[in-house]
Design an enzyme around this catalytic site. Structure first.
Site, mmCIF file in Angstrom:
data_model
loop_
_atom_site.group_PDB
_atom_site.id
_atom_site.type_symbol
_atom_site.label_atom_id
_atom_site.label_comp_id
_atom_site.label_asym_id
_atom_site.label_seq_id
_atom_site.Cartn_x
_atom_site.Cartn_y
_atom_site.Cartn_z
ATOM 1 N N CYS A 49 0.855 -1.227 -0.199
ATOM 2 C CA CYS A 49 -0.189 -0.205 0.030
ATOM 3 C C CYS A 49 1.045 1.205 0.143
ATOM 4 O O CYS A 49 1.433 1.550 0.922
ATOM 5 C CB CYS A 49 -0.738 0.092 1.347
ATOM 6 S SG CYS A 49 -1.668 1.607 1.493
ATOM 7 N N CYS A 69 0.041 3.849 2.730
ATOM 8 C CA CYS A 69 0.569 3.412 4.100
ATOM 9 C C CYS A 69 1.895 3.668 4.213
ATOM 10 O O CYS A 69 2.390 3.916 5.223
ATOM 11 C CB CYS A 69 0.259 1.866 4.020
ATOM 12 S SG CYS A 69 -1.508 1.282 4.061
#
Length: 144
Positions: A67, A70
């Site tokens: 991600c 993230c």
């Protein structure tokens, strides 16, 4: 994955300290007694105990290595843990390795940050934010 301890470098003297995931209080360096940033990974086995035993607010970062957003907030949360030594615990949970935690918390998208105080969820933020907005969100939730 079973996580029992994290190795945290002291920001003052650089000494490496073993920091348990499940513990209460505010960790200090074994060499110079400086408060340590509490930034650890948690697994499903420890998660509830870690929340219940924490004497300070806990920011849970639910993330995954694939991600991009993230990964973009990871250094922000590391800095936040260092800046709020003794007043905030940052716990990272990889949703790919610990799907039971994300299911328990009802996470449908990542990154998701969930703020706990006294073992209870007090705030939730889905999506990446810049550092100043993350700090403002935490302050707004924790300020009575």
């Amino acid at each position: 994955m079973i996580v029992t301890d994290a190795l945290i470098a002291c920001p003052a003297c650089g000494a490496r300290n073993r920091l348990p995931v499940v513990a209460s209080g505010r960790p200090r360096c074994g060499k110079c007694s400086t408060h340590l940033p509490w930034l650890v990974d948690a697994d499903a086995r420890q998660f509830s105990a870690m929340l219940d035993q924490s004497s300070i607010p806990v920011l849970v970062d639910l993330w995954a290595p694939w991600c991009g957003p993230c990964r973009s907030i990871a250094p922000i949360l590391e800095r936040l843990a260092a800046d709020r030594v003794g007043s905030l615990r940052v716990v990272k949970v990889n949703v790919d390795e610990e799907p039971t935690i994300s299911a328990r918390l009802g996470v449908q998208g990542i990154p998701t940050m969930v703020l706990f105080h006294a073992g209870e969820e007090v705030g939730r933020q889905v999506g990446a934010l810049p550092a100043d907005r993350i700090r403002a969100w935490i302050d707004s939730v924790l300020t009575p």
